[in-house]
Design an enzyme around this catalytic site. Structure first.
Site, PDB file in Angstrom:
ATOM      1  N   ASP A  62       0.909  -1.146  -0.253  1.00 55.05           N
ATOM      2  CA  ASP A  62      -0.048  -0.145  -0.138  1.00 55.05           C
ATOM      3  C   ASP A  62       1.083   1.524  -0.174  1.00 55.05           C
ATOM      4  O   ASP A  62       2.266   1.329   0.152  1.00 55.05           O
ATOM      5  CB  ASP A  62      -0.801   0.277   1.086  1.00 55.05           C
ATOM      6  CG  ASP A  62      -0.492  -0.421   2.778  1.00 55.05           C
ATOM      7  OD1 ASP A  62       1.122  -0.610   2.757  1.00 55.05           O
ATOM      8  OD2 ASP A  62      -0.743  -0.668   3.210  1.00 55.05           O
ATOM      9  N   ASN A 130      -7.503  -2.958  14.159  1.00 55.87           N
ATOM     10  CA  ASN A 130      -8.419  -2.576  13.785  1.00 55.87           C
ATOM     11  C   ASN A 130      -9.265  -4.329  12.737  1.00 55.87           C
ATOM     12  O   ASN A 130      -9.925  -4.397  12.417  1.00 55.87           O
ATOM     13  CB  ASN A 130      -9.340  -1.253  13.209  1.00 55.87           C
ATOM     14  CG  ASN A 130      -8.451  -1.361  12.023  1.00 55.87           C
ATOM     15  OD1 ASN A 130      -8.229  -2.109  11.097  1.00 55.87           O
ATOM     16  ND2 ASN A 130      -9.589  -0.227  11.013  1.00 55.87           N
ATOM     17  N   HIS A 132      -7.040  -4.674  10.744  1.00 49.23           N
ATOM     18  CA  HIS A 132      -6.706  -4.174   9.045  1.00 49.23           C
ATOM     19  C   HIS A 132      -5.827  -5.101   8.329  1.00 49.23           C
ATOM     20  O   HIS A 132      -4.976  -5.209   9.323  1.00 49.23           O
ATOM     21  CB  HIS A 132      -7.059  -3.054   8.195  1.00 49.23           C
ATOM     22  CG  HIS A 132      -5.684  -1.994   9.247  1.00 49.23           C
ATOM     23  ND1 HIS A 132      -5.880  -0.924  10.011  1.00 49.23           N
ATOM     24  CD2 HIS A 132      -4.336  -1.963   8.652  1.00 49.23           C
ATOM     25  CE1 HIS A 132      -4.514  -0.273  10.118  1.00 49.23           C
ATOM     26  NE2 HIS A 132      -3.522  -1.293   8.968  1.00 49.23           N
ATOM     27  N   GLU A 137      -9.759  -1.518   5.578  1.00 48.18           N
ATOM     28  CA  GLU A 137     -10.101  -1.146   6.952  1.00 48.18           C
ATOM     29  C   GLU A 137     -11.553  -2.316   7.001  1.00 48.18           C
ATOM     30  O   GLU A 137     -11.571  -2.890   5.705  1.00 48.18           O
ATOM     31  CB  GLU A 137     -10.672   0.064   6.566  1.00 48.18           C
ATOM     32  CG  GLU A 137      -9.369   1.265   6.775  1.00 48.18           C
ATOM     33  CD  GLU A 137      -9.031   1.018   7.419  1.00 48.18           C
ATOM     34  OE1 GLU A 137      -8.604   0.241   8.170  1.00 48.18           O
ATOM     35  OE2 GLU A 137      -8.261   2.418   8.229  1.00 48.18           O
TER      36      GLU A 137
HETATM   37  C1  GLP Z   1      -0.505   0.366   8.525  1.00 45.41           C
HETATM   38  C2  GLP Z   1       0.291  -0.170   7.377  1.00 45.41           C
HETATM   39  C3  GLP Z   1      -0.162  -1.649   7.411  1.00 45.41           C
HETATM   40  C4  GLP Z   1       0.490  -2.590   8.805  1.00 45.41           C
HETATM   41  C5  GLP Z   1      -0.418  -1.038   9.728  1.00 45.41           C
HETATM   42  C6  GLP Z   1       0.126  -2.037  11.591  1.00 45.41           C
HETATM   43  O1  GLP Z   1      -1.285   0.877   8.137  1.00 45.41           O
HETATM   44  N1  GLP Z   1      -0.834  -0.501   6.103  1.00 45.41           N
HETATM   45  O2  GLP Z   1      -0.289  -2.474   6.223  1.00 45.41           O
HETATM   46  O3  GLP Z   1       0.473  -3.904   9.224  1.00 45.41           O
HETATM   47  O4  GLP Z   1       0.236  -0.172   9.938  1.00 45.41           O
HETATM   48  O5  GLP Z   1       1.060  -1.139  11.231  1.00 45.41           O
HETATM   49  P1  GLP Z   1       2.470  -1.722  12.455  1.00 45.41           P
HETATM   50  O6  GLP Z   1       3.095  -3.021  12.602  1.00 45.41           O
HETATM   51  O7  GLP Z   1       2.919  -0.685  12.399  1.00 45.41           O
HETATM   52  O8  GLP Z   1       1.543  -1.317  13.901  1.00 45.41           O
END
Ligand code: GLP
Length: 240
Positions: A62, A130, A132, A137
């Site tokens: 993304d 959440n 995702h 989402e």
């Molecule tokens: C972002 C990314 C996700 C990632 C998520 C969790 O929203 N788009 O791909 O998995 O955050 O991030 P973190 O590893 O910092 O908790």
């Protein structure tokens, strides 16, 4: 889903690097890669191993919409800083262009590039609080493809790092879809820390529901979950 209970955050990175290393050693392969705090240990481990990635294609999950590619908080910048620019023999690397003038055309280009690469052999995922995956989402359809999505308030707040005080986290992003992710031959889900415990439990044990996007991974035949004790609802330790 196969759960591997790791000894902590460091072991998540080491085991994930071993699994990725096996893919790379097979020669030509295509990998889906995440951003966020969770995979930082994995990327440090991959950098220290310095495999030959020249036969590898990587596709990021993304990117924010509307940021210039060199913005400090752009996922493109994150990938260069934490992996791509640190590899001696880097992969052919793709990430959605969040500065594209025509984002819908960019989504189609990305899906076409994935298809031209023969699909993903392995996709590595982090887990949003959440539930995702990528930027899919809650409510994202299980058959969704690469598209423009609106980010939830909680996701934007969780992702404030890298933005200046007073600077807004973008409202929109481009993400691979759930269907795009499910098409990968293997999936590796990484989860570390207490703030992921509820999402991980619902992902692995809850009903399959678009309200918890990662729960649809239960339908995939080849998913490995690497988690630490905190993400599994117990233990102490520090996530990152
Ligand atoms: C972002 C990314 C996700 C990632 C998520 C969790 O929203 N788009 O791909 O998995 O955050 O991030 P973190 O590893 O910092 O908790």
């Amino acid at each position: 889903m196969k759960l591997i209970r790791t000894g902590g955050y460091g072991e998540i990175g080491r085991l994930a690097a071993e699994i990725i290393g096996e893919e790379i050693a097979r020669g030509r392969c295509s990998l889906g890669l995440p951003t966020g705090r969770t995979p930082l240990g994995l990327y440090a481990e991959l950098v220290s191993r310095q495999a030959d990635w020249s036969g590898v294609r990587t596709f990021n999950l993304d990117e924010y919409l509307g940021l210039q590619p060199d913005h400090p908080a752009a996922f493109r910048t994150y990938m260069r800083r934490n992996l791509i620019d640190l590899l001696h023999r880097p992969p052919v690397w793709e990430i959605p262009d969040g500065s594209a003038r025509d984002p819908l055309a960019e989504c189609q280009r990305y899906e076409a590039a994935l298809a031209a690469a023969g699909g993903l052999d392995l996709v590595v995922l982090g887990l949003g609080r959440n539930g995702h995956i990528g930027f899919n989402e809650p409510g994202s359809p299980a058959d969704s493809r690469t598209r423009v999505v609106r980010l939830s308030h909680s996701t934007r707040m969780a992702n404030r790092a890298g933005f200046l005080p007073g600077e807004d986290v973008p409202l929109f992003a481009i993400t691979m879809g759930i269907g795009t992710i499910l098409d990968a031959r293997r999936i590796l889900l990484l989860a570390s820390g207490r703030d992921k415990a509820e999402a991980l439990e619902r992902t692995m044990q809850g009903p399959v529901s678009t309200e918890v996007p990662a729960s649809v991974l239960q339908r995939h035949p080849n998913v490995i979950v690497l988690a630490d004790a905190e993400a599994l609802g117990g233990g102490k330790g520090v996530a990152s």
